[in-house]
Design an enzyme around this catalytic site. Structure first.
Site, PDB file in Angstrom:
ATOM      1  N   GLY A  31      -5.474   4.304  -8.878  1.00  0.00           N
ATOM      2  CA  GLY A  31      -5.950   4.864  -8.362  1.00  0.00           C
ATOM      3  C   GLY A  31      -4.367   6.150  -8.299  1.00  0.00           C
TER       4      GLY A  31
ATOM      5  CG  ASP B 191      -1.766   1.321   1.578  1.00  0.00           C
ATOM      6  OD1 ASP B 191      -2.278   2.007   0.411  1.00  0.00           O
ATOM      7  OD2 ASP B 191      -1.083   1.262   2.772  1.00  0.00           O
TER       8      ASP B 191
ATOM      9  CB  CYS C 289      -7.297  11.818  -1.704  1.00  0.00           C
ATOM     10  SG  CYS C 289      -7.875   9.830  -1.991  1.00  0.00           S
TER      11      CYS C 289
END
Ligand code: XMP
Length: 486
Positions: A299, A249, A306
């Site tokens: 993304g 991640d 965000c």
């Protein structure tokens, strides 16, 4: 410097053009898909690895509904491992390493152990580890006042119905029914506990026909890891605890250290399922696929919380990012799926992401308001709400630093806070009840979408998809308009 000749598009910029359809009923469509090249899901939805979205409770609910949850990584390795185990224990026809407590323990200790482990019963063992009885929450609730020793409230071995290892689901069901039991300990020929079967676990496949299960009928769960070398230890611990998939991640996944980490993980854990991201370009997706990922997460900045695009100026509108990444995976020669991560608020967004080539979507803020997301609802302006925060928001970043170096108020100056450059916000979202209800709406919309697209399944949806770009007037026309909403 160059400028791309074509525009970048996102969900609101387009509609899918309806097609002649052989679908007579929404029941005639199949929403199953690939999470990775090694794991299938019955619904194409993943809950995001954010600390306001996915911990064990959400992961359990997601897997029971046919999707999957990815546990966030902003906790210690031990805490994350405990959560993986919690999901694995939540369902499965046999709990293979049931929690035990010594016979010499007190009633209070048993109650505390059950609270800590979040289980409704414990196997009681004697000094040599042999089964001495079982104690359940009900025993503790109903025990006469004054009973202090566990032995006084437990059901002793002599009165227990037990099963041998190797018992089938049907045999267990029959035994549980015959004796009207909720729990059936499994013991070997030496009376050593080998498992625990609960009535709910034996019955649950009937209730959750879509559930995402591993080979042992336990719910599947994913867990996020970071990119630093020390995260290899986290990866090893998570896999040992039974995590089905790791998610590497990183905000900018098309980076040397991310590609290297994918290669290292691939080498060290050749059998592990590994999702890598996030990227938003053809080259980014290709390089992570070539490095050995089993799915690519796409993304950069589409998420509701965000601000990466505002703060850095970088990003690609999500529909284009998905299409480009699918092309990048194809360039790599690997047959692995793309995950559309961020920006999904409505069922229509989900359908468009899948039609564009994603095989699943990851959802954050839409799920943050559900009962299963971490944290309790609060009342704000008369409305029940829950908190959601970007993992690069000010609060999340400072919380992470604090967790990493231990809480030390003297070390935490106003200057520290001022130095953070957040790429996300903290916000509230309406409380939405159980996540299963939100999923029902999303998947119901998807089923209708498949019928408009003349598609029996997600592959046909992609093959048939024709997008049409729309104008601001088209966007206005698409929502309810010129009426006053009730
Ligand atoms: P949604 O729209 O479903 O998006 O809430 C969830 C995804 O957003 C990403 N994410 C972030 N992106 N700054 C960002 O630029 C952040 O602070 C942040 N936190 C989460 C992440 O990919 C998640 O799955």
């Amino acid at each position: 410097m160059k400028i791309r000749p074509s525009k970048g598009l996102t969900f609101e910029d387009v509609l899918l053009v309806p097609r002649r359809s052989p679908i007579q009923s929404r029941r005639d469509v199949d929403t199953s898909t690939r999470l990775t090249d090694g794991i299938r899901l019955n619904i194409p939805v993943i809950s995001a690895n954010m600390d306001t979205v996915t911990e064990a409770k959400m992961a359990i609910a997601m897997a029971r509904s046919g999707g999957i949850g990815i546990l966030h990584r902003f906790m210690t390795i031990e805490q994350q491992v405990r959560q993986v185990r919690q999901v694995k224990r939540a369902q499965g026809f046999i709990v293979e390493a049931p929690y035990t407590i010594p016979q010499s323990a007190s009633v209070m200790e048993a109650a505390e152990e059950m609270r800590l482990r979040q289980v409704g019963g414990l196997l009681v063992v004697d000094a040599s580890g042999k089964l001495a009885g079982i104690v359940t929450r009900r025993d503790l609730l109903l025990a006469p006042a004054g009973f202090q020793r566990l032995e006084e409230v437990m059901t002793p071995r002599a009165r227990l119905v037990t099963a041998a290892p190797g018992i089938s689901r049907e045999e267990a069901r029959a035994l549980l029914y015959q004796h009207r039991l909720e729990k059936l300990p499994v013991v070997d020929e030496n009376n050593q506990p080998r498992g625990l079967i609960t009535a709910q676990d034996v019955a649950s496949p009937t209730h959750n026909p879509l559930a995402t299960l591993d080979g042992r009928e336990h719910l599947r769960v994913g867990a996020a890891i970071g990119v630093s070398a020390s995260e290899l230890e986290r990866a090893a611990a998570l896999l040992a605890a039974g995590a089905d998939v790791l998610v590497l991640d990183i905000a900018h996944g098309h980076a040397d250290h991310c590609i290297e980490m994918v290669k290292t993980l691939r080498r060290q854990f050749p059998a592990a399922q590994l999702i890598a991201g996030n990227v938003a370009t053809r080259e980014g997706a290709r390089e992570l696929a070539e490095a050995g990922a089993n799915a690519i997460k796409v993304g950069i900045g589409p998420g509701s919380i965000c601000t990466t695009r505002i703060v850095t100026g970088f990003g690609v509108p999500q529909l284009t990012a998905i299409m480009d990444s699918v092309a990048g995976v194809r360039d790599s020669g690997r047959d692995i799926p793309v995950i559309g991560d961020g920006g999904i608020q409505k069922a229509g967004d989900l359908v468009k992401a899948l039609a564009a080539g994603a095989e699943t979507v990851m959802i954050g803020s839409l799920f943050a308001g559900t009962e299963e997301a971490p944290g309790s609802p609060v009342i704000r302006d008369g409305q029940k709400v829950k908190v959601v925060r970007g993992m690069a928001s000010l609060g999340a970043t400072m919380g992470r630093r604090e967790a990493e170096r231990g809480h030390d108020e003297s070390a935490e100056s106003a200057e520290d806070w001022a130095k953070v450059v957040p790429e996300g916000v903290e916000a509230v979202v309406p409380y939405r009840g159980g996540v299963a209800e939100v999923l029902t709406q999303l998947v119901g919309g998807l089923r209708s979408g498949l019928s408009y697209g003349g598609a029996h399944n997600l592959r046909e949806l992609q093959e048939n998809a024709e997008f049409i770009e729309i104008t601001p007037a088209g966007i206005h026309e698409s929502g309810s308009h010129d009426v006053r909403k009730l």
